[in-house]
Design a protein around this motif. Structure first.
Motif, PDB file in Angstrom:
ATOM      1  N   SER A  11     -15.482  14.375  -9.514  1.00 26.65           N
ATOM      2  CA  SER A  11     -14.484  14.173 -10.569  1.00 26.65           C
ATOM      3  C   SER A  11     -14.211  12.680 -10.708  1.00 26.65           C
ATOM      4  CB  SER A  11     -13.189  14.901 -10.211  1.00 26.65           C
ATOM      5  OG  SER A  11     -12.518  14.210  -9.166  1.00 26.65           O
ATOM      6  N   SER A  12     -13.357  12.325 -11.640  1.00 26.91           N
ATOM      7  CA  SER A  12     -13.034  10.903 -11.867  1.00 26.91           C
ATOM      8  C   SER A  12     -12.268  10.304 -10.689  1.00 26.91           C
ATOM      9  CB  SER A  12     -12.221  10.760 -13.154  1.00 26.91           C
ATOM     10  OG  SER A  12     -11.060  11.562 -13.082  1.00 26.91           O
ATOM     11  N   ASN A  13     -11.749  11.165  -9.800  1.00 28.64           N
ATOM     12  CA  ASN A  13     -11.001  10.674  -8.632  1.00 28.64           C
ATOM     13  C   ASN A  13     -11.894  10.264  -7.464  1.00 28.64           C
ATOM     14  OD1 ASN A  13      -8.509  11.188  -9.903  1.00 28.64           O
ATOM     15  ND2 ASN A  13      -8.644  13.352  -9.332  1.00 28.64           N
ATOM     16  N   ASN A  14     -13.147  10.726  -7.477  1.00 26.62           N
ATOM     17  CA  ASN A  14     -14.059  10.412  -6.378  1.00 26.62           C
ATOM     18  C   ASN A  14     -14.572   8.977  -6.463  1.00 26.62           C
ATOM     19  OD1 ASN A  14     -15.065  13.692  -6.865  1.00 26.62           O
ATOM     20  ND2 ASN A  14     -14.317  13.005  -4.870  1.00 26.62           N
ATOM     21  N   LYS A  15     -14.704   8.334  -5.305  1.00 32.65           N
ATOM     22  CA  LYS A  15     -15.255   6.983  -5.251  1.00 32.65           C
ATOM     23  C   LYS A  15     -16.748   7.093  -4.944  1.00 32.65           C
ATOM     24  CE  LYS A  15     -14.970   2.539  -2.878  1.00 32.65           C
ATOM     25  NZ  LYS A  15     -14.477   1.821  -1.683  1.00 32.65           N
ATOM     26  N   ILE A  16     -17.573   6.660  -5.873  1.00 30.48           N
ATOM     27  CA  ILE A  16     -19.029   6.779  -5.739  1.00 30.48           C
ATOM     28  C   ILE A  16     -19.632   5.398  -5.542  1.00 30.48           C
ATOM     29  CG2 ILE A  16     -21.154   7.553  -6.886  1.00 30.48           C
ATOM     30  CD1 ILE A  16     -19.256   9.360  -8.619  1.00 30.48           C
ATOM     31  N   GLU A  17     -20.559   5.299  -4.590  1.00 32.40           N
ATOM     32  CA  GLU A  17     -21.293   4.052  -4.387  1.00 32.40           C
ATOM     33  C   GLU A  17     -22.786   4.328  -4.414  1.00 32.40           C
ATOM     34  OE1 GLU A  17     -20.071   1.992  -0.877  1.00 32.40           O
ATOM     35  OE2 GLU A  17     -18.047   1.568  -1.627  1.00 32.40           O
TER      36      GLU A  17
END
Length: 241
Positions: A43-49
């Protein structure tokens, strides 16, 4: 919630297929944890790298450029030549061209930061028509044009069938103007096809991409695609799978 590979593609990092490879190789983390499952949803709340770099989720943007000749279809050039993104100095998103038009070819070129959309349009099986107008040396016979219509063998394999139409010819100058419609995107493909029948291209313009033209634009000018046009391109591509 959306699939992780789709979010990566929409951020302009890579095509969806390349994003899947990055995930499988363990180069993507979600909230600090390595994720290797292609079905993962975020979701937009997850921090993706990706490769340790935080993913900046840009809003997808879509542009049509009337590419002039003498410009590289890339975001940078190691020889310092003008590239297509130079025509978008005020655009903050990381846009890049969908496919390419070679240095000496003008006409319709699409740019986006949506990797998923770019991948959809570029895949040959989706059969998006690309209409070119070529001025060639020589006057091809009907038999020569039929070779292109059936598919002609180049050094990288047989081309898909094309549609050709002789528009005008000039017997004095020994030149002709031909419309050719293809849906592949090999490097310098149209030029190589005409060379293969002994009629080298002198001037080449991509007049139409799908249903899009450069009508109303001058070389170097661009416009944003409308949401309806984007939806139409998606529908057209997916319908031809």
């Amino acid at each position: 919630m959306e699939r992780l590979q789709k979010v990566i593609a929409q951020a302009g990092v890579a095509s969806r297929r390349k994003a899947e490879e990055l995930i499988l190789e363990g180069r993507v983390t979600v909230d600090g944890k390595v994720v290797k499952e292609l079905g993962t949803k975020v979701s937009s709340n997850n921090k993706i790298e990706v490769n340790g770099i935080p993913l900046e989720r840009e809003e997808p943007v879509y542009f049509l450029l009337y590419k002039p000749t003498g410009v590289i279809s890339a975001v940078s050039d190691d020889k310092g030549r003008k590239v297509v993104t130079d025509f978008f100095p005020l655009i903050k998103e990381r846009i890049y061209p969908i496919g390419r038009l070679d240095y000496d070819t003008s006409g319709v070129l699409l740019l986006t930061n949506d990797g998923d959309f770019a991948n959809l349009l570029m895949h040959p099986k989706h059969e998006v028509d690309k209409v070119y107008i070529a001025k060639v040396k020589g006057i091809p016979t009907r038999e020569q044009l039929k070779l292109l219509d059936r598919g002609i063998r180049l050094e990288d394999g047989l081309t898909a069938p094309a549609k050709t139409k002789l528009i005008t010819l000039d017997k004095k100058k020994n030149t002709s103007i031909i419309q050719i419609i293809i849906h592949e995107g090999r490097n310098r493909q149209v030029r190589r096809m005409f060379e293969a029948i002994g009629c080298p291209v002198m001037k080449l313009k991509r007049e139409r991409y799908g249903f899009l033209t450069v009508h109303g634009l001058k070389p170097g000018e661009s416009r944003e695609l409308t949401p309806h046009e984007v939806k139409q391109l998606r529908a057209q591509s997916q319908a031809s799978k």
